[in-house]
Design an enzyme around this catalytic site. Structure first.
Site, mmCIF file in Angstrom:
data_model
loop_
_atom_site.group_PDB
_atom_site.id
_atom_site.type_symbol
_atom_site.label_atom_id
_atom_site.label_comp_id
_atom_site.label_asym_id
_atom_site.label_seq_id
_atom_site.Cartn_x
_atom_site.Cartn_y
_atom_site.Cartn_z
ATOM 1 N N GLU A 1 10.075 -1.390 -6.718
ATOM 2 C CA GLU A 1 9.782 -2.821 -6.552
ATOM 3 C C GLU A 1 9.682 -3.112 -5.057
ATOM 4 O O GLU A 1 10.383 -2.497 -4.249
ATOM 5 C CB GLU A 1 10.916 -3.669 -7.138
ATOM 6 C CG GLU A 1 10.830 -3.851 -8.626
ATOM 7 C CD GLU A 1 11.905 -4.789 -9.145
ATOM 8 O OE1 GLU A 1 12.611 -5.417 -8.337
ATOM 9 O OE2 GLU A 1 12.038 -4.871 -10.380
ATOM 10 N N LYS B 1 -32.944 2.114 -8.358
ATOM 11 C CA LYS B 1 -32.354 3.150 -9.234
ATOM 12 C C LYS B 1 -32.608 2.734 -10.665
ATOM 13 O O LYS B 1 -32.352 1.589 -11.024
ATOM 14 C CB LYS B 1 -30.831 3.181 -9.088
ATOM 15 C CG LYS B 1 -30.290 3.698 -7.819
ATOM 16 C CD LYS B 1 -28.769 3.824 -7.900
ATOM 17 C CE LYS B 1 -28.039 2.487 -7.808
ATOM 18 N NZ LYS B 1 -26.619 2.580 -7.467
ATOM 19 N N ASP C 1 -18.188 3.812 -1.775
ATOM 20 C CA ASP C 1 -17.004 4.253 -2.515
ATOM 21 C C ASP C 1 -17.077 5.770 -2.704
ATOM 22 O O ASP C 1 -16.651 6.538 -1.836
ATOM 23 C CB ASP C 1 -16.942 3.472 -3.839
ATOM 24 C CG ASP C 1 -15.622 3.663 -4.554
ATOM 25 O OD1 ASP C 1 -14.872 4.575 -4.189
ATOM 26 O OD2 ASP C 1 -15.333 2.892 -5.496
HETATM 27 C C1 R5P Z 1 -22.236 -1.911 -5.603
HETATM 28 O O1 R5P Z 1 -22.740 -2.905 -6.088
HETATM 29 C C2 R5P Z 1 -21.824 -1.831 -4.172
HETATM 30 O O2 R5P Z 1 -22.552 -2.713 -3.369
HETATM 31 C C3 R5P Z 1 -21.970 -0.403 -3.672
HETATM 32 O O3 R5P Z 1 -23.352 -0.051 -3.685
HETATM 33 C C4 R5P Z 1 -21.209 0.576 -4.520
HETATM 34 O O4 R5P Z 1 -19.884 0.154 -4.694
HETATM 35 C C5 R5P Z 1 -21.230 1.954 -3.891
HETATM 36 O O5 R5P Z 1 -20.521 2.831 -4.680
HETATM 37 P P1 R5P Z 1 -20.672 4.407 -4.531
HETATM 38 O O6 R5P Z 1 -20.470 4.745 -3.085
HETATM 39 O O7 R5P Z 1 -19.564 4.930 -5.427
HETATM 40 O O8 R5P Z 1 -22.024 4.803 -5.034
#
Ligand code: R5P
Length: 317
Positions: free
Chosen positions: A43, A197, A227
């Site tokens: 906690e 895409k 990410d």
């Molecule tokens: C999505 O809508 C965000 O703007 C980024 O394009 C996304 O989060 C990127 O994620 P990743 O690096 O995993 O492809």
């Protein structure tokens, strides 16, 4: 520091001590003494060790990985400040986690970004300051004043110093990011292209098509979040296949989960430029193809202006 709104107090959570320290240095205001520790069962316990009664308090905390811990820490710090009679509490959240969950993607799913906004407000925040929200309309999830700052002016400064502007093309890595990329492109007078895409059929891999002629261009991918790195690495490949000379990326929030740093190292992307809205891991900080711009001057200036009741939007004119 005394301003139009009384004494400023800066309180840092544990998510990004380097950025909090740099903001404090920019403002010439020391960080308020506080301890955030854990009980044996994990906690979180917070103790503000200075008087904050009647102060204009800014709590600096990104809700980055580990998101739930950092979010809970933010909520508990705000609660402690409210009970200690802080006069006005601003949650300064350079990276607002859960922002990508801003709508229901299907039946019986949550809108977690709205839930997080409710939690922050209920904890006792009077204002929110954040940076490059995933979607501007998330500001509307709060019923308290919310300032969404933009990293684009600092990115534009960096781009101007490093590139021959005549050869540049700004690229949105998906259709959803067009407004953001167009905004940056306008500031440097660069044309825009879009990577589209598409998954033609379920189970088939995504097809990337490029809308716009990128042949012979230095391409700059612009996005709010990187990410896993998949979006950017795939977009860079698609652009190079269409004849782009080189590809760079300017992305505000370096989430960079899992094997993202390794994926980028193996990719054909020349350089990724991110900000310090999320404290870089050792791997990110030492990656040869990742460069980090500091948001401390921008956030520090916005905090100073908020404290003085001056315009924040004019920072972006
Ligand atoms: C999505 O809508 C965000 O703007 C980024 O394009 C996304 O989060 C990127 O994620 P990743 O690096 O995993 O492809």
């Amino acid at each position: 520091m005394a301003t139009n709104n009384g004494v400023i107090k800066l309180v840092a959570g544990n998510s990004n001590p380097a950025l909090s320290g740099a903001i404090a240095a920019h403002l010439g205001v020391p960080l308020t003494k506080a301890v955030v520790r854990r009980f044996a069962d994990m906690e979180i316990f917070v103790e503000i060790q200075e008087n904050v009664r009647g102060s204009d308090v800014f709590v600096i905390q990104s809700t980055s990985f580990p998101t739930n811990d950092h979010l809970m820490e933010l909520l508990i710090i705000i609660d402690a400040l409210r009970r200690a009679s802080g006069r006005r509490i601003t949650a300064v959240i350079p990276y607002f986690g859960y922002a990508r969950q801003d709508r229901k993607p299907g039946p019986r799913t949550p809108i977690s970004a709205k839930l997080v906004a409710n939690l922050i407000t209920t904890a006792g925040a009077n204002r929110v300051m954040t940076l490059d929200l995933h979607a501007g309309q998330i500001q509307g999830f709060f019923d308290i004043p919310t300032d969404n700052l933009y990293a684009s002016p600092m990115m534009v400064r960096d781009i101007r110093e490093r590139f021959d502007l005549d050869k540049l093309m700004v690229i949105s890595p998906d259709v959803g990011g067009v407004a953001r990329a167009r905004g940056l492109g306008k500031r440097i007078n660069a044309p825009l292209a879009i990577v589209d895409k598409r998954r033609e059929r379920p189970g088939e891999s995504e097809v990337m098509s490029v809308i716009g002629d990128v042949k012979g261009r230095t391409c700059i991918l612009v996005d709010d979040i990187i990410d896993s790195g998949g979006t950017i690495v795939n977009a860079a490949d698609a652009l190079l296949e269409k004849g782009a000379t080189s590809v760079y990326a300017y992305i505000t929030h370096g989430v960079l989960s899992g094997g993202a740093v390794a994926r980028l190292a193996k990719s054909r992307l020349k350089e990724l430029v991110i900000t310090d809205s999320i404290q870089p891991t050792e791997a990110v900080a030492t990656a040869p193809n990742i460069r980090i711009l500091s948001t401390a001057p921008l956030i520090g200036e916005a905090i100073g202006r908020t404290a003085n009741e001056e315009s924040v939007s004019s920072l972006f004119d």
